[in-house]
Design an enzyme around this catalytic site. Structure first.
Site, PDB file in Angstrom:
ATOM      1  CD  GLU A 200       6.886  23.964 -24.507  1.00  0.00           C
ATOM      2  OE1 GLU A 200       7.128  24.128 -23.305  1.00  0.00           O
ATOM      3  OE2 GLU A 200       7.647  24.380 -25.391  1.00  0.00           O
ATOM      4  CG  HIS A 208      15.221  31.191 -30.061  1.00  0.00           C
ATOM      5  ND1 HIS A 208      15.174  29.880 -29.642  1.00  0.00           N
ATOM      6  CD2 HIS A 208      16.242  31.761 -29.375  1.00  0.00           C
ATOM      7  CE1 HIS A 208      16.126  29.679 -28.734  1.00  0.00           C
ATOM      8  NE2 HIS A 208      16.797  30.806 -28.561  1.00  0.00           N
ATOM      9  CE  LYS A 237      19.531  28.962 -30.289  1.00  0.00           C
ATOM     10  NZ  LYS A 237      20.162  28.985 -28.943  1.00  0.00           N
ATOM     11  CD  GLU A 275      17.739  28.454 -25.860  1.00  0.00           C
ATOM     12  OE1 GLU A 275      18.797  28.526 -26.489  1.00  0.00           O
ATOM     13  OE2 GLU A 275      16.931  27.506 -26.004  1.00  0.00           O
ATOM     14  CD  GLU A 288      16.869  24.559 -23.912  1.00  0.00           C
ATOM     15  OE1 GLU A 288      17.145  23.582 -23.210  1.00  0.00           O
ATOM     16  OE2 GLU A 288      17.275  24.691 -25.079  1.00  0.00           O
ATOM     17  NE  ARG A 292      24.895  24.198 -23.796  1.00  0.00           N
ATOM     18  CZ  ARG A 292      24.460  24.894 -24.826  1.00  0.00           C
ATOM     19  NH1 ARG A 292      25.134  25.944 -25.235  1.00  0.00           N
ATOM     20  NH2 ARG A 292      23.343  24.580 -25.448  1.00  0.00           N
TER      21      ARG A 292
HETATM   22  P1  ADP Z   1      16.516  22.340 -27.656  1.00  0.00           P
HETATM   23  O1  ADP Z   1      16.915  22.301 -26.228  1.00  0.00           O
HETATM   24  O2  ADP Z   1      16.476  20.982 -28.286  1.00  0.00           O
HETATM   25  O3  ADP Z   1      17.281  23.349 -28.445  1.00  0.00           O
HETATM   26  P2  ADP Z   1      14.270  24.190 -27.294  1.00  0.00           P
HETATM   27  O4  ADP Z   1      13.216  23.961 -26.294  1.00  0.00           O
HETATM   28  O5  ADP Z   1      15.328  25.184 -26.919  1.00  0.00           O
HETATM   29  O6  ADP Z   1      14.978  22.795 -27.672  1.00  0.00           O
HETATM   30  O7  ADP Z   1      13.628  24.625 -28.673  1.00  0.00           O
HETATM   31  C1  ADP Z   1      14.391  24.776 -29.851  1.00  0.00           C
HETATM   32  C2  ADP Z   1      13.536  25.409 -30.943  1.00  0.00           C
HETATM   33  O8  ADP Z   1      12.372  24.610 -31.202  1.00  0.00           O
HETATM   34  C3  ADP Z   1      12.976  26.785 -30.594  1.00  0.00           C
HETATM   35  O9  ADP Z   1      13.887  27.811 -30.874  1.00  0.00           O
HETATM   36  C4  ADP Z   1      11.747  26.842 -31.503  1.00  0.00           C
HETATM   37  O10 ADP Z   1      12.116  27.133 -32.836  1.00  0.00           O
HETATM   38  C5  ADP Z   1      11.245  25.407 -31.466  1.00  0.00           C
HETATM   39  N1  ADP Z   1      10.223  25.233 -30.385  1.00  0.00           N
HETATM   40  C6  ADP Z   1      10.402  24.634 -29.195  1.00  0.00           C
HETATM   41  N2  ADP Z   1       9.261  24.647 -28.457  1.00  0.00           N
HETATM   42  C7  ADP Z   1       8.327  25.270 -29.202  1.00  0.00           C
HETATM   43  C8  ADP Z   1       6.946  25.625 -29.006  1.00  0.00           C
HETATM   44  N3  ADP Z   1       6.302  25.304 -27.892  1.00  0.00           N
HETATM   45  N4  ADP Z   1       6.296  26.293 -29.996  1.00  0.00           N
HETATM   46  C9  ADP Z   1       6.951  26.615 -31.155  1.00  0.00           C
HETATM   47  N5  ADP Z   1       8.242  26.316 -31.397  1.00  0.00           N
HETATM   48  C10 ADP Z   1       8.935  25.650 -30.448  1.00  0.00           C
END
Ligand code: ADP
Length: 459
Positions: A200, A208, A237, A275, A288, A292
């Site tokens: 993506e 976030h 986090k 999120e 995502e 939970r």
């Molecule tokens: P996980 O399920 O491993 O926690 P996430 O998709 O929730 O992964 O993403 C976790 C963090 O990664 C986000 O809070 C952000 O900081 C960074 N991140 C994920 N996707 C992107 C994106 N497309 N652009 C910028 N930062 C991203």
């Protein structure tokens, strides 16, 4: 209502679930590994069962061991907490087959949302804004190059089964793509057992923002507003707060109702978190859904006054949500700091025996922890040992309250992340609310500059 709940977890979240069960008059069963025999969750549960050796794969991740413990003790429901098996559609299915209630969404919903590529498609269909990206997994270099060209660099490669901030790769130059794709696939296979990855658009310096939702089995879904979790290290986090300083009342209402509609579209039940990333123009993009309860749920509990874990138990038992969207109000500001047993400078884990443990009380302080004096922090599990949550009339009061709480916290015998949190809480950009997910990255670079040993001294 359930008579007995087995808690398939350890640490502070196992205790948190015991608090809710006691208040609801429900008996509890703790499961534990050999490393956790003396843990508080074992002491305060009504019954306990040892489910295996220290290694998570042989204990907290063992579906047969957990199911056997539930059968032996006659538990009528399992609460999985977060981490471990909390997002296992398989555990939810086996529970169904054994007539034990899984406290979470239905297995097919967990499976759909646990595959991030499928979740993106489902959310797009439900009208949720998503980041431009591949329509499903990317299995070849040609496909990856084509998508990256269409999207424009930078892009990010992510595991469809990803979680915990692991296995992501940012691509800033086309030349890096091929190697990164292979490494990401290999890592995804090793970490999550599924090698599929998707691509993506990578957003520079987003915030976030996540929305807490709750759904019952009578078609009611409500949202509890947002939390901001931009203070992260390596996508994990560190500090969360609510409400977000960057979200307007209008955005909250609009995105909240989009999320509720999307949750209804996938027949979501129980607690969940949607999120998002927010760009500097105030646009939101879906990341995502976590199916939970989350580590940071106390932030929302404090500003809404709603006990999320009790609601999870009630709706799993078939009761209606105890409130409507119109009843949800937001009061003041809450901040949570995750206290990890780790070196605040090198981030190396610091397990061991805690000799002294004292966290101050006073107005607006909540501590969710399994730690206490003379307890041992085992090296086998997540390094988080406590969550300190504060509430204030406004953000300024919450920041001051968190600072005085951390300053007066005494944890001896192991190193903790508290010195790092104190630095963040006195940073002018943090105080002004000027930050994004790259705050920590920039911050740590600053700290390393020659002649600036502030953090090193504080550690
Ligand atoms: P996980 O399920 O491993 O926690 P996430 O998709 O929730 O992964 O993403 C976790 C963090 O990664 C986000 O809070 C952000 O900081 C960074 N991140 C994920 N996707 C992107 C994106 N497309 N652009 C910028 N930062 C991203």
């Amino acid at each position: 209502m359930f008579k007995k709940i087995l808690i398939a977890n350890r640490g502070e979240i196992a205790l948190r679930i015991i608090y809710a069960c006691r208040e609801l008059g429900i008996k509890t069963v703790a499961v534990y590994s050999e490393a956790d025999e003396n843990s508080l969750h074992v002491r305060f549960a009504d019954e306990d069962v040892c489910i295996g050796p220290a290694r998570s794969a042989d204990s907290y991740l063992s579906v047969p061991a957990i199911l056997s413990a539930a059968e032996i003790t006659g538990a009528d429901a399992i609460h999985p907490g977060y981490g471990f098996l909390s997002e296992s559609a398989y555990l939810a299915e086996v529970c169904e087959a054994c007539h034990i209630r899984f406290i979470g969404p239905a297995p097919n919903v967990i499976r759909l949302l646990g595959d991030k590529a499928r979740a993106r498609r489902a959310m797009k269909k439900a009208g949720v804004p998503i980041l431009p990206g591949s329509d499903g997994p990317v299995d070849s270099e040609e496909k990856a190059v084509k998508i990256a060209r269409e999207l424009g660099l930078p892009v990010i490669i992510k595991a469809v089964a990803g979680g915990g901030g692991r296995g992501m790769r940012v691509i800033r130059e086309m030349g890096e793509l091929s190697k990164a794709l292979k490494t990401a696939q290999r890592e995804a296979e090793a970490s999550f057992g599924v090698g599929d990855v998707y691509i993506e658009k990578y957003l520079e310096n987003p915030r976030h923002i996540e929305f807490q939702i709750l759904g019952d089995h009578h078609g009611n879904v409500i949202h509890l507003g947002e939390r901001e979790c931009s203070i992260q290290r390596r996508h994990q986090k560190l500090l969360e707060e609510g409400p977000s300083i960057a979200v307007t009342e209008k955005q909250r209402r609009r995105l909240g109702s989009t999320v509720v509609d999307a949750a209804r579209a996938v027949q979501y039940t129980n607690a969940g978190t949607f999120e998002f990333l927010m760009d500097d123009k105030g646009n939101f993009f879906f990341l995502e859904v976590n199916t939970r309860v989350q580590v940071e749920h106390p932030v929302t509990e404090w500003i809404t006054g709603i006990d999320i874990v009790k609601e999870q138990i009630r709706v799993a038992a078939g009761e209606r949500l105890s409130f409507k969207q119109g009843d949800v109000t937001f009061n003041g500001h809450a901040i949570e700091c995750r206290v990890n047993a780790e070196d605040p400078v090198t981030f190396q884990p610091s397990p061991g025996v805690i000799h002294a443990f004292s966290v101050p009380g006073g107005p607006g302080v909540r501590v969710d922890t399994f730690a206490h004096a003379e307890c041992t922090i085992p090296p086998y599990y997540d390094s988080m040992i406590a969550k300190i949550i504060v509430h204030g009339r406004d953000r300024q009061e919450a920041i001051a309250r968190m600072r005085r709480t951390l300053e007066m916290t005494v944890i001896e015998g192991i190193k903790t992340s508290i010195p790092l949190h104190l630095k963040i809480l006195s940073d002018p950009d943090f105080i002004a609310g000027r930050f994004s997910t790259s705050f920590m990255e920039r911050y740590l670079v600053e700290q390393k500059k020659p002649g600036d040993g502030r953090l090193a001294q504080a550690g």
